[in-house]
Design a protein around this motif. Structure first.
Motif, PDB file in Angstrom:
ATOM      1  N   LEU A 168       0.847  -1.248   0.017  1.00  0.00           N
ATOM      2  CA  LEU A 168      -0.066  -0.093   0.092  1.00  0.00           C
ATOM      3  C   LEU A 168       0.857   1.161   0.019  1.00  0.00           C
ATOM      4  O   LEU A 168       0.647   2.227  -0.795  1.00  0.00           O
ATOM      5  CB  LEU A 168      -0.798   0.013   1.199  1.00  0.00           C
ATOM      6  N   ILE A 169       1.889   1.236   0.867  1.00  0.00           N
ATOM      7  CA  ILE A 169       2.928   2.328   0.921  1.00  0.00           C
ATOM      8  C   ILE A 169       3.619   2.528  -0.520  1.00  0.00           C
ATOM      9  O   ILE A 169       3.979   3.570  -0.969  1.00  0.00           O
ATOM     10  CB  ILE A 169       3.789   2.185   1.970  1.00  0.00           C
ATOM     11  N   SER A 170       4.065   1.305  -1.061  1.00  0.00           N
ATOM     12  CA  SER A 170       4.933   1.414  -2.380  1.00  0.00           C
ATOM     13  C   SER A 170       4.083   1.853  -3.279  1.00  0.00           C
ATOM     14  O   SER A 170       4.622   2.507  -4.166  1.00  0.00           O
ATOM     15  CB  SER A 170       5.395   0.099  -2.678  1.00  0.00           C
ATOM     16  N   THR A 171       2.620   1.732  -3.297  1.00  0.00           N
ATOM     17  CA  THR A 171       1.983   2.163  -4.418  1.00  0.00           C
ATOM     18  C   THR A 171       1.848   3.700  -4.549  1.00  0.00           C
ATOM     19  O   THR A 171       1.809   4.269  -5.478  1.00  0.00           O
ATOM     20  CB  THR A 171       0.624   1.436  -4.326  1.00  0.00           C
ATOM     21  N   VAL A 226       5.084   5.221  -5.879  1.00  0.00           N
ATOM     22  CA  VAL A 226       5.197   5.133  -7.134  1.00  0.00           C
ATOM     23  C   VAL A 226       4.314   6.237  -7.809  1.00  0.00           C
ATOM     24  O   VAL A 226       4.598   6.790  -8.736  1.00  0.00           O
ATOM     25  CB  VAL A 226       4.792   3.515  -7.605  1.00  0.00           C
ATOM     26  N   LEU A 227       3.240   6.321  -7.335  1.00  0.00           N
ATOM     27  CA  LEU A 227       2.372   7.491  -8.003  1.00  0.00           C
ATOM     28  C   LEU A 227       2.876   8.765  -7.568  1.00  0.00           C
ATOM     29  O   LEU A 227       3.087   9.736  -8.477  1.00  0.00           O
ATOM     30  CB  LEU A 227       0.875   7.458  -7.368  1.00  0.00           C
ATOM     31  N   PHE A 228       3.556   9.054  -6.365  1.00  0.00           N
ATOM     32  CA  PHE A 228       4.236  10.296  -5.978  1.00  0.00           C
ATOM     33  C   PHE A 228       5.447  10.370  -6.967  1.00  0.00           C
ATOM     34  O   PHE A 228       5.741  11.400  -6.933  1.00  0.00           O
ATOM     35  CB  PHE A 228       4.790  10.055  -4.536  1.00  0.00           C
ATOM     36  N   GLY A 282      11.849  17.486  -7.613  1.00  0.00           N
ATOM     37  CA  GLY A 282      11.712  16.711  -8.286  1.00  0.00           C
ATOM     38  C   GLY A 282      12.217  15.606  -8.186  1.00  0.00           C
ATOM     39  O   GLY A 282      11.907  14.358  -7.913  1.00  0.00           O
ATOM     40  N   ALA A 283      13.462  15.482  -8.613  1.00  0.00           N
ATOM     41  CA  ALA A 283      14.483  14.536  -8.466  1.00  0.00           C
ATOM     42  C   ALA A 283      14.458  13.889  -7.103  1.00  0.00           C
ATOM     43  O   ALA A 283      14.498  12.575  -6.842  1.00  0.00           O
ATOM     44  CB  ALA A 283      15.881  15.015  -8.883  1.00  0.00           C
ATOM     45  N   GLY A 327      10.465   8.150  -4.107  1.00  0.00           N
ATOM     46  CA  GLY A 327       9.363   7.332  -4.587  1.00  0.00           C
ATOM     47  C   GLY A 327       9.832   5.985  -5.332  1.00  0.00           C
ATOM     48  O   GLY A 327       9.381   4.762  -5.277  1.00  0.00           O
ATOM     49  N   TRP A 328      11.203   6.046  -5.707  1.00  0.00           N
ATOM     50  CA  TRP A 328      11.709   4.692  -6.328  1.00  0.00           C
ATOM     51  C   TRP A 328      11.930   3.524  -5.535  1.00  0.00           C
ATOM     52  O   TRP A 328      11.930   2.286  -5.730  1.00  0.00           O
ATOM     53  CB  TRP A 328      13.171   5.078  -6.827  1.00  0.00           C
ATOM     54  N   PHE A 329      11.889   4.009  -4.062  1.00  0.00           N
ATOM     55  CA  PHE A 329      12.046   2.882  -3.040  1.00  0.00           C
ATOM     56  C   PHE A 329      10.943   1.961  -3.226  1.00  0.00           C
ATOM     57  O   PHE A 329      10.530   0.727  -3.091  1.00  0.00           O
ATOM     58  CB  PHE A 329      12.142   3.308  -1.761  1.00  0.00           C
TER      59      PHE A 329
END
Length: 425
Positions: free
Chosen positions: A32-35, A38-40, A224-225, A231-233
């Motif tokens: 749930l957190i990863s999802t 990734v949207l972030f 942004g980077a 987010g890449w985690f």
């Protein structure tokens, strides 16, 4: 060979392990957190990263494209995209329509998984959002907004979803043992090759390469980077599909590669131009993340350092070659960073899988044999992505123009396409 390391998030769909009756709460919480992470990455990470690189008069157009694609891909993924990628399908090339509009999707886990299938659908949706969004950077500052939406919609369904089935849905590349943990082939090769083909057909910006402006807001680029880095985690460690030791190792090597590539890119700039730049160190970070993505489940920290060094060196060289030698106007270096990085990481896996502590190895598979599979995947997916992109663009331009007029480009897409302005002086 370890199935998670070999075919990433897709091993569950091959029915390797019987599904538990109920989802594991810890694994579910992590995904749930990863999802959300990734949207972030797309909203607002990629939007700000790309937005800071363009001219002031095109900032809102980038933000608008990222936001609209996130909405459009979400609905298309729910309707048929998930089914095309993760439906049972036949022949290993296409998942079919059996899971259209989430038909049969429940809160029970799939075979081999410990999270609800509904959550798996949502997690994979965020990948389907960011992949076409990556392509936006290639044609920035000159593309017609309607063409962006039409292309992104059909590209996700015809290119991204089938390739996801080939690699992660138990398709023909998965059956051959292709290793792509979190998207070096599925995400970065498809997006990078398609971005390159798109700009070759679209043409250069009016003032490229002689009268180009510097990035309008390096602070946005850094912000942004940084959001992409965090987010890449979710992107990589979330692809372990559980809160476990694999996810922990993947997070470690992801961070290591990003940090290494950032410093190496900075040093290259420092030596070449006597000054290290904020945009440069941020771009190096993205190169490191893109390159470690396919290999994150297959290497240890030492391998991640090597990948970071290679990512910065090779992707920096690709930027110089494409922009300054070949004069190809890939506006924000999508192919040079994402495409080249994803391909490089995919091909490096066999040589780095056993390097140093915590390295999983290839479990007896010969390096040459595995490299052949990796090369097959890159060539097949690259060729397919190019063919799909050419076909889509030639059909689309019959109905709508691919780029704005010269006057609209000069005025900026914020005003000409959206009737707005980021800054009022």
């Amino acid at each position: 060979m370890n199935s998670m390391r070999r075919i990433g998030v897709l091993a569950p769909l091959a029915g390797l392990v019987a599904a538990p009756a109920f989802a594991d709460t810890g694994d579910t919480a992590w995904i749930l957190i990863s999802t959300a992470l990734v949207l972030f990455m797309t909203l607002p990470g990629l939007a700000l990263f790309y937005g800071g690189l363009v001219q002031t008069k095109n900032l809102l157009s980038i933000l608008m494209q990222c936001f609209a694609i996130a909405c459009l891909m979400s609905l298309l993924w729910l309707a048929v995209g998930y089914s095309f990628a993760f439906g049972p399908g036949t022949g290993g090339f296409f998942g079919g329509f059996s899971k259209a509009f989430a038909a049969g999707v429940t809160s029970a886990p799939l075979d081999g998984q410990t999270i609800p299938e509904a959550l798996f659908l949502m997690f994979q949706m965020t990948f389907a959002i960011i992949t076409p969004a990556l392509i936006l950077g290639a044609f920035a500052e000159r593309v017609n907004f309607a063409a962006v939406l039409i292309f992104s919609a059909f590209w996700m369904l015809v290119c991204y979803a089938p390739v996801a089935h080939w690699v992660w849905g138990g398709g023909w590349l998965a059956s051959r043992g292709l290793i792509d943990f979190a998207g070096g082939v599925v995400v970065h090769t498809t997006a990078g090759i398609s971005a390159l083909v798109f700009v070759l057909i679209l043409g250069k910006r009016q003032h490229f390469p002689k009268d180009m402006h510097p990035p309008q807001n390096p602070a946005f680029v850094m912000l942004g980077a940084s959001m992409l880095w965090v987010g890449w985690f979710g992107f990589n460690a979330g692809s372990a599909l559980g809160a476990n030791g694999d996810a922990a190792r993947v997070m470690l090597v992801t961070h290591t590669s990003a940090a290494t590539a950032s410093l190496v890119w900075m040093c290259i700039e420092w030596v070449s131009f006597k000054r290290p730049t904020l945009v440069g160190i941020a771009t190096g970070m993205v190169a490191g993340l893109a390159t470690i993505t396919p290999a994150a489940g297959s290497v240890g920290p030492v391998g991640a350092i090597v990948i970071g060094i290679l990512a910065a060196s090779v992707c920096y060289g690709a930027v110089v070659l494409i922009r300054n030698r070949l004069y190809i106007d890939d506006s924000l270096d999508v192919f040079a960073v994402h495409g080249v990085g994803g391909i490089l990481g995919t091909l490096a896996i066999p040589f780095l899988a056993a390097l140093g502590p915590m390295a999983p190895g290839l479990d007896g598979t010969a390096i040459a044999s595995q490299f052949g599979v990796q090369l097959l995947g890159v060539v097949a997916v690259g060729a397919y992505s190019a063919i799909v992109t050419v076909g889509l663009l030639f059909v689309i331009k019959v109905f709508v123009p691919l780029r704005v007029t010269a006057d609209e480009e000069e005025a900026g897409l914020d005003a000409s396409s959206h009737g707005e302005s980021a800054y009022h002086h």
